[in-house]
Design an enzyme around this catalytic site. Structure first.
Site, PDB file in Angstrom:
ATOM      1  N   LYS A 154     -21.495  -6.075   3.301  1.00  0.00           N
ATOM      2  CA  LYS A 154     -20.619  -5.588   2.223  1.00  0.00           C
ATOM      3  C   LYS A 154     -20.321  -6.712   1.232  1.00  0.00           C
ATOM      4  CE  LYS A 154     -17.492  -3.554   5.197  1.00  0.00           C
ATOM      5  NZ  LYS A 154     -16.437  -2.628   5.666  1.00  0.00           N
ATOM      6  N   ARG A 167     -15.920   3.533   3.700  1.00  0.00           N
ATOM      7  CA  ARG A 167     -16.736   4.671   4.089  1.00  0.00           C
ATOM      8  C   ARG A 167     -15.887   5.901   4.335  1.00  0.00           C
ATOM      9  NH1 ARG A 167     -19.067   5.283   9.941  1.00  0.00           N
ATOM     10  NH2 ARG A 167     -16.854   5.771  10.155  1.00  0.00           N
ATOM     11  N   GLY A 168     -14.681   5.713   4.945  1.00  0.00           N
ATOM     12  CA  GLY A 168     -13.890   6.864   5.370  1.00  0.00           C
ATOM     13  C   GLY A 168     -14.441   7.411   6.670  1.00  0.00           C
ATOM     14  N   GLN A 221      -7.595  -4.177   8.888  1.00  0.00           N
ATOM     15  CA  GLN A 221      -6.850  -3.170   9.636  1.00  0.00           C
ATOM     16  C   GLN A 221      -5.562  -3.826  10.118  1.00  0.00           C
ATOM     17  OE1 GLN A 221      -5.873  -0.365  10.290  1.00  0.00           O
ATOM     18  NE2 GLN A 221      -7.574   0.591  11.382  1.00  0.00           N
ATOM     19  N   GLU A 230       0.829  -1.211   0.000  1.00  0.00           N
ATOM     20  CA  GLU A 230       0.000   0.000   0.000  1.00  0.00           C
ATOM     21  C   GLU A 230       0.867   1.266   0.000  1.00  0.00           C
ATOM     22  OE1 GLU A 230      -3.548   0.095   2.469  1.00  0.00           O
ATOM     23  OE2 GLU A 230      -2.837   2.002   3.298  1.00  0.00           O
ATOM     24  N   LYS A 244       7.814   3.368   2.073  1.00  0.00           N
ATOM     25  CA  LYS A 244       9.227   3.039   2.293  1.00  0.00           C
ATOM     26  C   LYS A 244       9.448   1.570   1.963  1.00  0.00           C
ATOM     27  CE  LYS A 244       9.730   6.391   5.969  1.00  0.00           C
ATOM     28  NZ  LYS A 244       9.253   6.463   7.338  1.00  0.00           N
ATOM     29  N   THR A 276      -3.981   4.908  -1.129  1.00  0.00           N
ATOM     30  CA  THR A 276      -4.999   5.448  -0.219  1.00  0.00           C
ATOM     31  C   THR A 276      -5.656   6.699  -0.799  1.00  0.00           C
ATOM     32  OG1 THR A 276      -3.407   6.814   0.962  1.00  0.00           O
ATOM     33  CG2 THR A 276      -3.779   4.587   1.814  1.00  0.00           C
ATOM     34  N   TYR A 277      -6.775   7.038  -0.207  1.00  0.00           N
ATOM     35  CA  TYR A 277      -7.600   8.146  -0.717  1.00  0.00           C
ATOM     36  C   TYR A 277      -7.886   9.129   0.405  1.00  0.00           C
ATOM     37  CZ  TYR A 277     -11.587  10.322  -3.127  1.00  0.00           C
ATOM     38  OH  TYR A 277     -12.443  11.201  -3.735  1.00  0.00           O
ATOM     39  N   HIS A 329      -8.039   3.243  -3.378  1.00  0.00           N
ATOM     40  CA  HIS A 329      -9.040   3.268  -2.304  1.00  0.00           C
ATOM     41  C   HIS A 329     -10.036   4.357  -2.685  1.00  0.00           C
ATOM     42  CE1 HIS A 329      -6.089   1.626   0.978  1.00  0.00           C
ATOM     43  NE2 HIS A 329      -5.928   1.031  -0.198  1.00  0.00           N
TER      44      HIS A 329
HETATM   45  P1  FAD Z   1     -18.295   0.696   7.130  1.00  0.00           P
HETATM   46  O1  FAD Z   1     -18.230  -0.683   6.625  1.00  0.00           O
HETATM   47  O2  FAD Z   1     -19.391   1.568   6.627  1.00  0.00           O
HETATM   48  O3  FAD Z   1     -18.327   0.631   8.707  1.00  0.00           O
HETATM   49  C1  FAD Z   1     -18.145   1.807   9.495  1.00  0.00           C
HETATM   50  C2  FAD Z   1     -18.864   1.612  10.836  1.00  0.00           C
HETATM   51  O4  FAD Z   1     -20.283   1.633  10.614  1.00  0.00           O
HETATM   52  C3  FAD Z   1     -18.549   0.270  11.494  1.00  0.00           C
HETATM   53  O5  FAD Z   1     -18.536   0.461  12.881  1.00  0.00           O
HETATM   54  C4  FAD Z   1     -19.719  -0.605  11.072  1.00  0.00           C
HETATM   55  O6  FAD Z   1     -19.946  -1.672  11.988  1.00  0.00           O
HETATM   56  C5  FAD Z   1     -20.861   0.410  11.080  1.00  0.00           C
HETATM   57  N1  FAD Z   1     -21.941   0.075  10.159  1.00  0.00           N
HETATM   58  C6  FAD Z   1     -21.837  -0.426   8.906  1.00  0.00           C
HETATM   59  N2  FAD Z   1     -23.064  -0.608   8.362  1.00  0.00           N
HETATM   60  C7  FAD Z   1     -23.963  -0.195   9.293  1.00  0.00           C
HETATM   61  C8  FAD Z   1     -25.388  -0.117   9.332  1.00  0.00           C
HETATM   62  N3  FAD Z   1     -26.134  -0.509   8.302  1.00  0.00           N
HETATM   63  N4  FAD Z   1     -25.977   0.367  10.454  1.00  0.00           N
HETATM   64  C9  FAD Z   1     -25.233   0.776  11.521  1.00  0.00           C
HETATM   65  N5  FAD Z   1     -23.878   0.727  11.539  1.00  0.00           N
HETATM   66  C10 FAD Z   1     -23.256   0.249  10.435  1.00  0.00           C
HETATM   67  N6  FAD Z   1      -9.696   5.805   5.293  1.00  0.00           N
HETATM   68  C11 FAD Z   1      -9.465   6.805   4.403  1.00  0.00           C
HETATM   69  O7  FAD Z   1      -9.904   7.943   4.627  1.00  0.00           O
HETATM   70  N7  FAD Z   1      -8.756   6.582   3.252  1.00  0.00           N
HETATM   71  C12 FAD Z   1      -8.245   5.360   2.939  1.00  0.00           C
HETATM   72  O8  FAD Z   1      -7.606   5.197   1.902  1.00  0.00           O
HETATM   73  C13 FAD Z   1      -8.453   4.284   3.868  1.00  0.00           C
HETATM   74  N8  FAD Z   1      -8.005   3.035   3.606  1.00  0.00           N
HETATM   75  C14 FAD Z   1      -8.271   2.019   4.480  1.00  0.00           C
HETATM   76  C15 FAD Z   1      -7.827   0.711   4.173  1.00  0.00           C
HETATM   77  C16 FAD Z   1      -8.076  -0.338   5.041  1.00  0.00           C
HETATM   78  C17 FAD Z   1      -7.611  -1.744   4.674  1.00  0.00           C
HETATM   79  C18 FAD Z   1      -8.755  -0.107   6.262  1.00  0.00           C
HETATM   80  C19 FAD Z   1      -8.992  -1.234   7.218  1.00  0.00           C
HETATM   81  C20 FAD Z   1      -9.212   1.172   6.580  1.00  0.00           C
HETATM   82  C21 FAD Z   1      -8.983   2.241   5.686  1.00  0.00           C
HETATM   83  N9  FAD Z   1      -9.436   3.537   5.950  1.00  0.00           N
HETATM   84  C22 FAD Z   1      -9.205   4.560   5.050  1.00  0.00           C
HETATM   85  C23 FAD Z   1     -10.157   3.840   7.201  1.00  0.00           C
HETATM   86  C24 FAD Z   1     -11.686   3.595   7.094  1.00  0.00           C
HETATM   87  O9  FAD Z   1     -12.240   4.460   6.127  1.00  0.00           O
HETATM   88  C25 FAD Z   1     -12.277   3.846   8.478  1.00  0.00           C
HETATM   89  O10 FAD Z   1     -11.763   2.892   9.387  1.00  0.00           O
HETATM   90  C26 FAD Z   1     -13.806   3.877   8.581  1.00  0.00           C
HETATM   91  O11 FAD Z   1     -14.155   4.264   9.913  1.00  0.00           O
HETATM   92  C27 FAD Z   1     -14.483   2.541   8.337  1.00  0.00           C
HETATM   93  O12 FAD Z   1     -14.622   2.311   7.016  1.00  0.00           O
HETATM   94  P2  FAD Z   1     -15.474   1.034   6.483  1.00  0.00           P
HETATM   95  O13 FAD Z   1     -15.285   1.049   5.023  1.00  0.00           O
HETATM   96  O14 FAD Z   1     -15.113  -0.182   7.240  1.00  0.00           O
HETATM   97  O15 FAD Z   1     -16.946   1.518   6.866  1.00  0.00           O
END
Ligand code: FAD
Length: 298
Positions: free
Chosen positions: A174, A107-108, A185, A17, A282, A48-49, A77
């Site tokens: 999802k 979601r971010g 994570q 990444e 890195k 990443t985004y 991303h």
């Molecule tokens: P979701 O799957 O939407 O989950 C977010 C929260 O909402 C969780 O607690 C979930 O349980 C809850 N939830 C989901 N669906 C529902 C529902 N229907 N009702 C109620 N609650 C619900 N962030 C960035 O800004 N840029 C990046 O490039 C980036 N890359 C990442 C790469 C990886 C591999 C990981 C693990 C994280 C990354 N993140 C990044 C961080 C990520 O965007 C955040 O951790 C965010 O809080 C969760 O994203 P998600 O896609 O898991 O969201």
């Protein structure tokens, strides 16, 4: 190539990444790193985004450059927080035109201090997955199969959902919407990963789960990781190993790399679908781990 075809080969995927840098020096370092990573033949590399205050267009620019100028398979991303459907559609159209065929759908998070911002048209990542699936098919990506889609998973839990059963339901949603794989994570406790992977399986999640690995390379880095990946446990033996280094930077780096190498060896022994290295642009630590494992991506 559709990412499902990469998994169908059966070999453990190895992926790296990157993040789009904020200044010229950062870009020079990144391009040097990319040149060093390319001969390792990773299954794909992701970008990443919006993270770290970089502009979102830089993700697009880097991904397109990787596609045009390297043999690497780039995976952008894409976070949906605060985006409208039209904005996401425009981004996907640009990727389709540039032959970018896989996206990590996230979601971010709202920017710090802006908790009251409207989430946009996509409250959760599952909504984004559904939209990417439909748009990819409409755009004829991957010969009409649509975009390959990855999503995030949290072996040690996501801070917003303390109920772990509910969290699995959200992850499953999802996958049901069309995700092809999960990237986790970062984590340091393999037991947590193995147990969570077993729970995913019991919950009916059948897509490949890729383990996210980030070695500790400095005392400051450890603190930043604790902040970045809230809820991640730092096992006592890891902390003891770092403490034994008594602040010696080189020793801390070696201890962190040793820990991550052992994590990867154990994951390979337990037939992990893939290992994803959070490289921070890195090469040194990732290359040392990668080479010690004796693996080469197919
Ligand atoms: P979701 O799957 O939407 O989950 C977010 C929260 O909402 C969780 O607690 C979930 O349980 C809850 N939830 C989901 N669906 C529902 C529902 N229907 N009702 C109620 N609650 C619900 N962030 C960035 O800004 N840029 C990046 O490039 C980036 N890359 C990442 C790469 C990886 C591999 C990981 C693990 C994280 C990354 N993140 C990044 C961080 C990520 O965007 C955040 O951790 C965010 O809080 C969760 O994203 P998600 O896609 O898991 O969201």
């Amino acid at each position: 190539m559709h990412v499902a075809d990469i998994f169908a080969r059966g070999a453990t995927t190895m992926s790296f990444e990157f993040f789009p840098p904020r200044n010229n020096a950062g870009w020079e370092t990144l391009y040097r790193s990319i040149a060093e990573f390319e001969p390792l033949g990773p299954s794909f590399v992701s970008v990443t985004y919006g993270a770290g205050g970089t502009t979102r267009d830089n993700t697009h620019a880097l991904v397109v450059r990787l596609r045009r100028e390297t043999s690497l398979e780039p995976v952008p991303h894409l976070t949906c927080f605060g985006h409208t459907k039209d904005e996401i559609r425009a981004i996907l159209e640009r990727y389709a035109l540039s032959d970018v065929t896989t996206v990590l759908a996230l979601r971010g998070d709202p920017p710090k201090g802006a908790r009251l911002l409207a989430p946009g048209d996509f409250p959760h990542a599952a909504d984004l997955v559904r939209f990417i699936k439909r748009e990819g098919e409409r755009l004829g990506v991957n010969g009409g199969r649509g975009f390959g889609i990855g999503v995030a998973g949290f072996p040690e839990g996501h801070p917003e959902t303390p109920n772990t059963l509910e969290q699995l339901d959200h992850l499953k949603a999802k996958c049901d919407e069309g995700a092809d794989y999960i990237v986790t994570q970062l984590f340091f406790d393999n037991h947590a990963f193995h147990d969570w992977r077993a729970r995913c399986e019991l919950g009916g999640i059948r897509v490949p789960i890729i383990a996210g690995i980030m070695p500790v390379t400095s005392a400051g880095g450890l603190k930043r990781m604790a902040d970045l990946a809230a809820g991640t446990r730092f096992p006592a033996p890891l902390l003891k190993a770092i403490q034994r280094c008594r602040g010696n930077a080189e020793a801390i780096e070696s201890a962190g790399i040793h820990w991550a190498t052992e994590q990867c060896r154990d994951l390979l022994d337990h037939d992990v679908a893939g290992i994803h290295f959070y490289t921070l642009n890195k090469t040194d630590a990732t290359k040392r781990i990668y080479k010690s494992l004796g693996v080469r991506a197919e």
